[in-house]
Design an enzyme around this catalytic site. Sequence first.
Site, PDB file in Angstrom:
ATOM      1  N   SER A  64      -5.933  -4.045  -1.701  1.00  0.00           N
ATOM      2  CA  SER A  64      -4.981  -2.627  -1.308  1.00  0.00           C
ATOM      3  C   SER A  64      -5.931  -1.725  -1.599  1.00  0.00           C
ATOM      4  O   SER A  64      -5.557  -0.342  -1.243  1.00  0.00           O
ATOM      5  CB  SER A  64      -3.665  -2.471  -1.932  1.00  0.00           C
ATOM      6  N   LYS A  67      -6.973   0.281   1.158  1.00  0.00           N
ATOM      7  CA  LYS A  67      -6.172   1.273   2.098  1.00  0.00           C
ATOM      8  C   LYS A  67      -6.567   3.006   1.666  1.00  0.00           C
ATOM      9  O   LYS A  67      -6.371   3.766   2.426  1.00  0.00           O
ATOM     10  CB  LYS A  67      -4.881   1.072   1.419  1.00  0.00           C
ATOM     11  N   TYR A 189      -7.000  -5.406   9.320  1.00  0.00           N
ATOM     12  CA  TYR A 189      -6.330  -5.138   7.904  1.00  0.00           C
ATOM     13  C   TYR A 189      -6.579  -6.283   7.141  1.00  0.00           C
ATOM     14  O   TYR A 189      -7.113  -5.957   5.776  1.00  0.00           O
ATOM     15  CB  TYR A 189      -4.723  -4.891   8.245  1.00  0.00           C
ATOM     16  N   TYR A 240       2.186   1.611  -5.766  1.00  0.00           N
ATOM     17  CA  TYR A 240       3.617   1.152  -5.091  1.00  0.00           C
ATOM     18  C   TYR A 240       4.740   1.689  -6.142  1.00  0.00           C
ATOM     19  O   TYR A 240       4.805   2.941  -6.460  1.00  0.00           O
ATOM     20  CB  TYR A 240       3.698  -0.372  -5.250  1.00  0.00           C
ATOM     21  N   VAL A 258      -3.679  -6.104  -5.092  1.00  0.00           N
ATOM     22  CA  VAL A 258      -3.157  -7.369  -5.658  1.00  0.00           C
ATOM     23  C   VAL A 258      -4.275  -8.272  -6.373  1.00  0.00           C
ATOM     24  O   VAL A 258      -3.901  -9.405  -6.894  1.00  0.00           O
ATOM     25  CB  VAL A 258      -2.372  -7.994  -5.030  1.00  0.00           C
TER      26      VAL A 258
HETATM   27  N1  GLU Z   1      -3.581  -7.706   1.486  1.00  0.00           N
HETATM   28  C1  GLU Z   1      -2.514  -7.506   0.720  1.00  0.00           C
HETATM   29  C2  GLU Z   1      -1.192  -7.479   1.428  1.00  0.00           C
HETATM   30  O1  GLU Z   1      -1.057  -7.006   2.593  1.00  0.00           O
HETATM   31  C3  GLU Z   1      -2.904  -6.103  -0.038  1.00  0.00           C
HETATM   32  C4  GLU Z   1      -1.955  -5.995  -0.987  1.00  0.00           C
HETATM   33  C5  GLU Z   1      -2.375  -5.299  -2.181  1.00  0.00           C
HETATM   34  O2  GLU Z   1      -3.312  -5.366  -2.657  1.00  0.00           O
HETATM   35  O3  GLU Z   1      -1.162  -4.678  -2.836  1.00  0.00           O
HETATM   36  O4  GLU Z   1      -0.146  -8.162   1.096  1.00  0.00           O
END
Ligand code: GLU
Length: 304
Positions: A64, A67, A189, A240, A258
Amino acid sequence: MDELQVVVDRVYNRIMAEPLEGKVADYIPALACVAPDRFGIALQMLDGRLATAGDAFSPFSIQSISKLFSLVLALQTWGDELWERVGREPSGTAFNSLVLLEQENGLPRNPFINAGALAVTNAIVSRFALPDRAIIDFLGHLAGDIKLVFDDTVFRSEYVHGDRNRAIAYFLKAHGRMENPVEAVTTAYFKQCSIPMSCVDLARAGLFLATGGKTLKGNQIIGPVEARQVCSLMLTCGLYDGTGDFSFRVGWPGKSGVGGGILAVIPGRGTACVWSPPLTEKGNSVRGMRALELLARALENGEL
Ligand code: GLU
């Protein structure tokens, strides 16, 4: 030895002496194969000084943290219009939750939960013929014109186990908020999430956020207002529903993944990136948060 390196070594050694807590993410099976005791710290200052400890040069799955960079790329191409597609409020729900989408007409709360990141990736798919290439090239450029690759094993692993993200994408589509095919958006993604980078690479790539949007070479990536806005979103939504605790303890804008990485911006001074795979229940690196907390304290005490 440089005082910066002394501080980073001290933080590293202190954390290594503490018990290893948390759980490595396994909902993407390829991530579960990473040794839980990997641990790296990179501190990159705007004056060029770099201090590292442990596995700071080892690539890990950025997940993430990507992002953050896809948001910046989308802002470059869409400007303020992007905010018609994604909100700017903390969600208070898990990173992969669908709950609020149902209540809020399919408008994702912010660009850092999966729904928001999928809306941002959709915006990128609309503007680039090769969206995954656009994202990886942008990241490589920010990290100092380095060559980055997708990790095919991680990509495939998430692709095969990606139904929840597909569900979110179909939900956006059902609400008229995704003009591209779900397959194209989720593939781009999953690819961006699979990119391996080291703490040092990520710390360098994030530096422009500590300088009002400009790289050290003087390249304006986004304007100062946008850079401040992105940092504000990191501060309120970057970890988050663990963001409040992180901001309370650390006080720096951050973005976690994650894979166990956290990239933090030290406004006006530099960046810090930490990596340790075991996560809290909310999906943030336990040791990563602790390391940034100790670094922030050292900065406050005038040691950095
Ligand atoms: N590729 C992971 C997902 O979409 C990213 C989530 C993350 O790193 O928090 O679940």
